[in-house]
Design a protein around this motif. Sequence first.
Motif, short mmCIF file in Angstrom:
data_model
loop_
_atom_site.label_atom_id
_atom_site.label_comp_id
_atom_site.label_asym_id
_atom_site.label_seq_id
_atom_site.Cartn_x
_atom_site.Cartn_y
_atom_site.Cartn_z
N MET A 1 0.84 -1.20 0.00
CA MET A 1 0.00 0.00 0.00
C MET A 1 0.88 1.25 0.00
SD MET A 1 -2.91 1.01 2.81
CE MET A 1 -3.76 2.57 2.75
N THR A 2 0.40 2.30 -0.67
CA THR A 2 1.10 3.57 -0.61
C THR A 2 1.27 3.98 0.85
OG1 THR A 2 0.06 4.21 -2.69
CG2 THR A 2 1.00 5.97 -1.37
N ASP A 3 2.43 4.52 1.17
CA ASP A 3 2.73 4.86 2.57
C ASP A 3 1.97 6.12 2.96
OD1 ASP A 3 3.77 4.83 5.07
OD2 ASP A 3 5.72 5.65 4.51
N THR A 4 0.74 5.94 3.47
CA THR A 4 -0.08 7.04 3.92
C THR A 4 -0.37 6.86 5.40
OG1 THR A 4 -2.01 5.82 3.16
CG2 THR A 4 -1.12 7.49 1.67
N LEU A 5 -1.19 7.73 5.96
CA LEU A 5 -1.33 7.78 7.41
C LEU A 5 -1.78 6.44 8.01
CD1 LEU A 5 -2.49 10.62 9.58
CD2 LEU A 5 -3.72 8.48 9.81
N TYR A 6 -2.79 5.84 7.45
CA TYR A 6 -3.30 4.60 8.04
C TYR A 6 -2.28 3.47 7.95
CZ TYR A 6 -7.87 6.58 8.93
OH TYR A 6 -8.88 7.35 9.43
N GLU A 110 2.31 15.34 -2.58
CA GLU A 110 3.48 14.66 -3.15
C GLU A 110 3.08 13.52 -4.09
OE1 GLU A 110 7.41 12.11 -1.70
OE2 GLU A 110 6.21 13.22 -0.25
N LEU A 111 2.06 12.77 -3.70
CA LEU A 111 1.67 11.61 -4.50
C LEU A 111 0.77 11.98 -5.66
CD1 LEU A 111 1.05 9.15 -1.54
CD2 LEU A 111 2.79 8.90 -3.32
N GLY A 112 0.00 13.04 -5.53
CA GLY A 112 -0.85 13.50 -6.62
C GLY A 112 -1.79 12.43 -7.13
N ASP A 113 -1.70 12.13 -8.42
CA ASP A 113 -2.59 11.14 -9.03
C ASP A 113 -2.41 9.75 -8.45
OD1 ASP A 113 -3.50 13.15 -10.64
OD2 ASP A 113 -2.37 12.54 -12.42
N ASP A 114 -1.28 9.50 -7.79
CA ASP A 114 -1.02 8.18 -7.22
C ASP A 114 -1.56 8.03 -5.80
OD1 ASP A 114 0.24 7.20 -9.47
OD2 ASP A 114 2.23 7.87 -8.83
N PHE A 499 -9.20 7.86 2.07
CA PHE A 499 -9.32 7.40 0.68
C PHE A 499 -8.49 6.16 0.37
CE2 PHE A 499 -8.12 7.91 -3.91
CZ PHE A 499 -9.34 7.52 -4.42
N PRO A 500 -7.20 6.10 0.72
CA PRO A 500 -6.43 4.89 0.38
C PRO A 500 -7.01 3.61 0.98
CG PRO A 500 -4.96 6.69 1.00
CD PRO A 500 -6.33 7.12 1.35
N ARG A 501 -7.47 3.68 2.23
CA ARG A 501 -8.04 2.47 2.82
C ARG A 501 -9.40 2.14 2.22
NH1 ARG A 501 -11.63 3.41 6.85
NH2 ARG A 501 -11.28 1.34 7.75
N VAL A 558 -6.72 22.41 -2.54
CA VAL A 558 -6.12 21.76 -3.71
C VAL A 558 -6.05 20.25 -3.50
CG1 VAL A 558 -4.00 21.47 -5.05
CG2 VAL A 558 -4.81 23.77 -4.48
N GLN A 559 -5.67 19.84 -2.30
CA GLN A 559 -5.51 18.40 -2.04
C GLN A 559 -6.86 17.69 -1.94
OE1 GLN A 559 -2.61 18.14 -2.87
NE2 GLN A 559 -2.12 20.27 -2.31
N ILE A 560 -7.87 18.37 -1.44
CA ILE A 560 -9.22 17.78 -1.43
C ILE A 560 -9.67 17.58 -2.88
CG2 ILE A 560 -11.62 18.08 -0.75
CD1 ILE A 560 -9.65 17.54 1.56
N GLY A 561 -9.39 18.58 -3.71
CA GLY A 561 -9.71 18.44 -5.13
C GLY A 561 -8.97 17.27 -5.76
N GLN A 562 -7.72 17.07 -5.36
CA GLN A 562 -6.93 15.95 -5.89
C GLN A 562 -7.58 14.61 -5.53
OE1 GLN A 562 -3.57 15.98 -7.65
NE2 GLN A 562 -4.65 14.06 -8.08
N VAL A 563 -8.01 14.47 -4.29
CA VAL A 563 -8.64 13.21 -3.87
C VAL A 563 -9.95 12.98 -4.62
CG1 VAL A 563 -9.63 11.95 -1.91
CG2 VAL A 563 -7.55 13.30 -1.59
N ILE A 564 -10.73 14.05 -4.80
CA ILE A 564 -11.97 13.91 -5.57
C ILE A 564 -11.67 13.46 -6.99
CG2 ILE A 564 -13.93 15.17 -6.55
CD1 ILE A 564 -13.96 16.87 -3.99
N ARG A 565 -10.66 14.08 -7.62
CA ARG A 565 -10.28 13.68 -8.98
C ARG A 565 -9.86 12.23 -9.04
NH1 ARG A 565 -7.85 18.51 -9.03
NH2 ARG A 565 -5.74 17.68 -8.77
N ASN A 566 -9.07 11.82 -8.06
CA ASN A 566 -8.59 10.43 -8.06
C ASN A 566 -9.75 9.45 -7.92
OD1 ASN A 566 -6.11 11.64 -8.16
ND2 ASN A 566 -5.36 10.85 -6.21
N GLY A 567 -10.71 9.79 -7.05
CA GLY A 567 -11.87 8.92 -6.88
C GLY A 567 -12.75 8.88 -8.12
N LEU A 568 -13.00 10.05 -8.70
CA LEU A 568 -13.80 10.09 -9.93
C LEU A 568 -13.11 9.36 -11.06
CD1 LEU A 568 -15.16 13.77 -9.86
CD2 LEU A 568 -16.45 11.67 -9.45
#
Length: 579
Positions: A1-6, A110-114, A499-501, A558-568
């Motif tokens: 898994m991508t190294d995120t908070l969870y 940092e991860l952006g689309d990833d 989102f990642p989880r 900006v980062q909330i927008g990034q997560v929405i884009r990734n989910g969509l």
Amino acid sequence: MTDTLYSAYAEKIDAVLAALEAEAVLPAGTNRANVSVEPPRDPSHGDLATNAAMVLAKPAATNPRALAEKIVEHLQRDPAITSAEIAGPGFINLRLAPQSWTDEIAAIAELGDDYGKSDMGADTRVNVEYVSANPTGPMHMGHCRGAVVGDALASLLEHAGHEVIREYYVNDAGGQVDTLARSTHLRYREALGEDIGDIPEGFYPGEYLVPVGQAAAEEFGDRFQAAPEEEWLPLFRAFAVERMMEIIKSDLAMLGIRHDVFSSEAALQAAKKPEAAEMWMREHDLVYDGVLEQPKGKTLEDWEPVELPLFRSTRFGDDQDRPIKKSDGKWTYFGADLAYHMQKAENADALIDIWGADHAGTVKRIKAAVAAMSEGQGKPIPFDVKLVQMVQLLRDGEPAKMSKRSGNFVTIADMVDEVGKDVVRFTMLTRKPEAQMDFDFAKVVEASKDNPVFYVQYAHARICSILRKAADEGIAPSGEQLDLLGEDELTLVKQAAQFPREVEAAARAREPHRIAFYLYDLAAAFHAYWNLGNDDSKMRIIVAQDPALSAARLFLAVQIGQVIRNGLGILGVEAVEEL
């Protein structure tokens, strides 16, 4: 898994448990696979919760609370954890320092689309078969929901690290394809100037076959106009299927759907794959010659016992053994499907079929067949069938009436032309696929909170609008002073950080609709945060008197927008910048 908070805190918990093994509190080699780190059900209980003490107390030969105390003792040494409390029988609730959440904002940037991508499915190839409509007409509403669910699931699995094969099974070997060929020949004669009158009963009446007939006239001239059927039927069958598949692929493209593989049932049978499957099954004592039980309600006068090759599906949980051939020697649907699933399993580690709910009766036998293959090959072949319920089309609550170029059904092209690809796709994922769905043409384009498509896209468009306004005022997003963000902003980060989880959980459950649900919740959280500025000007994202705070809040937006884009993106829906 991508190294995120969870995942980072899951590693911290794992390190604590390893330390407890070293201290002999836990036995060496204790299985920690069922330890989880997730948000508590009640946010007031903290930021994260772990069940570590609950699931490991038994192997530790102690009670959960006693083990929890040992775990908490270690966790309290971590400066990033402001409190670790034991709740109930032994759950542990954690509260994190604000920097943990501001670090997550930076991680999204940092991860952006990833962001949200995972390596959970690494080294696993999954075959997802979806749509697989008979090639006898344009794509219609009966196919739409399954097409979207299958395509979103394939994308979701890719985000979770799986290699995915998107497959379409072309049912081009049955009697319906002969009917298609005869219907095409009729339109071919019409294209040559013949008056064909009314379309005969049993033929496909749709006008979509008119251009197919015209193309046949250009291809063959008039040499088959009066020829006997045996001369033209095979040729027209192949010609019509090819043209219909072109139409189907075009219709699917309108939904943004593509497949990697198109497998032909006719080619499967021509290659003797069913014969090879039967031979393999007999070698493994999975097929035998026997007589089916007399059907209920049938008498000896209207039923004749016939010996048929039967698959031992009862051995794998089915209600009865199933014939793979008919009494005339032709393959049953099940016999052909069995061979087809064997073919798919040759190139995949796991199989997923997306079927309409009307195929529910065949699930047990196909699952039995794949289970038999797993046993015979000595390796598990995970197999899942997702049943998709029909969609009722409405207009302002009343049954919808639309142009029907088929003569008897509403096409996907009609839907996309009226409301757009993104609305169709997102709406099809706003309910579990096994639940009935209403698609109201008026409501799915409504600009309201009750319309999930609009609500999520509006959140992204609103963020883009805020950024344009900030640029006009000479303020740029900046992650330099995220420590200026307060509890309201961090609450929003906590929602984004899930989102990642959510991606992994949705991929594990094979449920892409979870991403649509998550995006709605994230959009709701953002809209609620934005609305705070209506009551208190200091809570606006752009505060003219405080450029540093504005820059930090813009960076968060900006980062909330990034997560929405990734989910969509997983759902195959565009993140619009203006509405």
